[in-house]
Motif scaffolding. Structure first.
Motif, short mmCIF file in Angstrom:
data_model
loop_
_atom_site.label_atom_id
_atom_site.label_comp_id
_atom_site.label_asym_id
_atom_site.label_seq_id
_atom_site.Cartn_x
_atom_site.Cartn_y
_atom_site.Cartn_z
N TRP A 98 13.68 20.87 -17.33
CA TRP A 98 14.55 21.82 -16.63
C TRP A 98 14.43 23.22 -17.22
O TRP A 98 14.23 24.21 -16.52
CB TRP A 98 15.99 21.33 -16.72
N ALA A 99 14.51 23.32 -18.56
CA ALA A 99 14.40 24.64 -19.19
C ALA A 99 12.95 25.13 -19.20
O ALA A 99 12.70 26.33 -19.04
CB ALA A 99 14.94 24.57 -20.62
N GLY A 100 12.00 24.22 -19.37
CA GLY A 100 10.60 24.63 -19.40
C GLY A 100 10.12 25.18 -18.08
O GLY A 100 9.33 26.14 -18.04
N TYR A 101 10.61 24.62 -16.99
CA TYR A 101 10.24 25.11 -15.66
C TYR A 101 10.75 26.53 -15.43
O TYR A 101 10.08 27.36 -14.81
CB TYR A 101 10.79 24.14 -14.61
N SER A 165 13.63 14.67 -5.99
CA SER A 165 14.75 14.08 -6.73
C SER A 165 14.27 13.23 -7.91
O SER A 165 15.06 12.89 -8.79
CB SER A 165 15.60 13.21 -5.80
N LYS A 166 12.98 12.90 -7.95
CA LYS A 166 12.45 12.07 -9.04
C LYS A 166 11.35 12.77 -9.83
O LYS A 166 10.73 12.16 -10.69
CB LYS A 166 11.89 10.76 -8.47
N GLN A 167 11.13 14.04 -9.53
CA GLN A 167 10.06 14.76 -10.23
C GLN A 167 10.38 16.25 -10.27
O GLN A 167 10.87 16.82 -9.30
CB GLN A 167 8.73 14.54 -9.51
N SER A 168 10.07 16.87 -11.41
CA SER A 168 10.28 18.30 -11.54
C SER A 168 9.04 19.06 -11.06
O SER A 168 7.97 18.47 -10.92
CB SER A 168 10.53 18.66 -13.01
N PRO A 169 9.16 20.35 -10.81
CA PRO A 169 7.96 21.16 -10.56
C PRO A 169 7.08 21.20 -11.81
O PRO A 169 7.56 20.92 -12.92
CB PRO A 169 8.53 22.54 -10.23
N PRO A 170 5.80 21.55 -11.67
CA PRO A 170 4.91 21.64 -12.84
C PRO A 170 5.42 22.65 -13.86
O PRO A 170 6.00 23.68 -13.51
CB PRO A 170 3.58 22.08 -12.25
N ILE A 171 5.19 22.35 -15.13
CA ILE A 171 5.62 23.20 -16.24
C ILE A 171 4.39 23.82 -16.89
O ILE A 171 3.35 23.16 -17.02
CB ILE A 171 6.40 22.36 -17.29
N ALA A 281 2.54 15.75 -22.48
CA ALA A 281 1.81 14.56 -22.04
C ALA A 281 1.52 14.56 -20.54
O ALA A 281 0.46 14.13 -20.11
CB ALA A 281 2.59 13.30 -22.42
N SER A 282 2.49 15.04 -19.73
CA SER A 282 2.28 14.96 -18.27
C SER A 282 2.51 16.27 -17.54
O SER A 282 2.17 16.38 -16.37
CB SER A 282 3.19 13.88 -17.67
N ASN A 283 3.14 17.24 -18.17
CA ASN A 283 3.34 18.57 -17.57
C ASN A 283 4.40 18.59 -16.46
O ASN A 283 4.60 19.61 -15.82
CB ASN A 283 2.03 19.13 -17.03
N VAL A 284 5.08 17.45 -16.22
CA VAL A 284 6.20 17.38 -15.28
C VAL A 284 7.20 16.35 -15.79
O VAL A 284 6.85 15.47 -16.59
CB VAL A 284 5.76 16.98 -13.85
N GLN A 289 10.21 8.19 -17.06
CA GLN A 289 9.05 8.67 -17.82
C GLN A 289 8.93 8.07 -19.21
O GLN A 289 7.83 7.89 -19.73
CB GLN A 289 9.15 10.20 -17.91
N THR A 290 10.04 7.75 -19.84
CA THR A 290 9.99 7.25 -21.22
C THR A 290 9.40 5.83 -21.29
O THR A 290 8.77 5.47 -22.28
CB THR A 290 11.39 7.25 -21.85
#
Length: 420
Positions: A98-101, A165-171, A281-284, A289-290
């Protein structure tokens, strides 16, 4: 004078019944495993099991497991069982993404640590202040973290570009780097496929190739943790809370304060591991994910006998088996069956030498099954490859259980003044 006399044995004595390998013996064991691995590679022709790329991937996958394990180490050395590592990692993945995006990857790393620490505060309040059962509190935190992040994702990432709802935008990436000269030389040496030499080159090459700055920070935290907990007065006081909090209180240690600090630091480590997953590791950020890495980190800590060095070896082992899913899994796992058979033969010889006849014979039978499995198949089913990290977790814990020595007051309830 009397205080030093009491404190010294607590700091140095490993505990009755525990067997800790000396450094020369440990290095000899590692060298033996490397020789057998090289032999298995040559026989099977699976050069990928010790390639530079395989080791680099293993390191990247070991980092979040190791960070979760370090988190468990800090908490349990202060006497608090932290089953909630998985939930703290989940919070770290979401807050980091959230903050990285929005503000960049390094800000995401900071928020990932904060997210894990917030979950740790809840665990500390429940276990330290209200004496809730540590397992119950940890499981509740895992469920709460999972539900909270799924709820937050629905109105945070769903309307964002390339989000759902299950994935963030790329970071944005933190970037990677190699050590100039050394990486290419080790890569060339590894590709020659010489006995042992190329395998060592692949192992070392994986540690200096395609590195993220956060990977370097995470690796540095292992010796830093050892130094703080075993070479400072702060660490001695914290560990005394996990061994005998009543005695620590009688010497003027504020047990509540140290337990709170240890659990919050524990959550910060787990949150950092979560941020590593979503940023490096995945950039999103991805839902789920864990994938149980918090629990595997706890297993790595137990395998390491609540010591940073052993924890690092355990995290490396689990990261390596996990990396088989990504790089030639079926072929490489098939070669590892041969390696496991060789290791079991060595283990059987050791047990027979120690006159443990029944255990030695059983181990020989299992090794024969491994050799038969290898000889009658060309590769293993994909399901076996996927399950490898979890099977290794169970095997390692079961085989190392006899050598474990947890902090004496780990998980026990404590009330101020209970020793009066």
């Amino acid at each position: 004078m009397s205080t030093a006399t009491v404190a010294k044995p607590t700091a140095q004595q490993p505990g009755k019944g525990s067997r800790r390998f000396s450094l020369p013996v440990l290095l000899l064991i590692i060298a033996g495993v490397l020789v057998l691995t090289s032999l298995a590679r040559i026989i099977s022709g699976a050069d990928g099991i010790t390639s530079t790329g395989q080791m680099s991937t293993a390191l990247r996958l070991a980092v979040p497991i190791g960070l979760a394990g370090l988190g468990g180490l800090w908490a349990e050395r202060a006497g608090v069982v932290n089953i909630g590592l998985e939930g703290m990692m989940i919070l770290g993945t979401w807050f980091g993404a959230w903050a990285g995006y929005q503000w960049g990857p390094w800000t995401g790393v900071a928020f990932g640590i904060i997210g894990g620490a917030l979950g740790a505060v809840l665990h500390a309040v429940a276990t330290v202040t209200f004496n809730v059962n540590h397992i119950v509190s940890g499981v509740a935190l895992n469920i709460l973290a999972l539900g909270t992040t799924r709820y937050l994702s629905k109105f945070t990432f769903e309307d964002a570009p390339q989000g759902s709802s299950k994935q963030s935008p790329p970071i944005d990436s933190l970037g990677t780097f190699d050590i100039p000269g050394l990486s290419s030389w080790l890569q060339t040496l590894n590709e020659k496929h010489w006995f042992l030499v190329s395998d060592i080159a692949g192992l070392v090459g994986g540690l200096v190739t395609n590195l993220s700055p956060l990977t370097v920070v995470a690796v540095a935290l292992v010796p830093a943790t050892w130094w703080v907990l075993w070479r400072t007065a702060f660490g001695l006081r914290l560990r005394s809370c996990g061994e005998n909090p009543v005695a620590a209180e009688s010497l003027g240690v504020n047990v509540y304060k140290y337990k709170y600090l240890a659990v919050i630091i524990s959550g910060g480590f787990a949150g950092l591991g979560g941020a590593f997953l979503s940023i490096v590791a995945s950039n999103v950020y991805l839902d789920g994910q864990t994938a149980g890495r918090g629990y595997i980190g706890l297993a790595a800590m137990i395998f390491g006998n609540w010591m940073p060095g052993g924890l690092a070896l355990g995290a490396g082992l689990f990261g390596y088996t996990d990396s088989l899913n990504l790089r030639g899994g079926a072929t490489n796992v098939h070669a590892l069956i041969l390696l496991l058979g060789m290791l079991l033969v060595v283990g059987a010889a050791y047990l027979l030498w120690r006159r443990r006849t029944v255990g030695g014979l059983i181990t020989l039978v299992i090794s024969a099954v491994m050799f038969l499995w290898y000889a009658t198949t060309d590769e293993v089913p994909r399901q076996v490859v996927t399950a490898a990290p979890y099977v290794v977790t169970l095997l390692v814990l079961s085989l190392s259980a006899q050598r474990l020595r947890m902090p004496k007051a780990d998980g026990l309830p404590y009330r101020k003044g209970q020793g009066k």
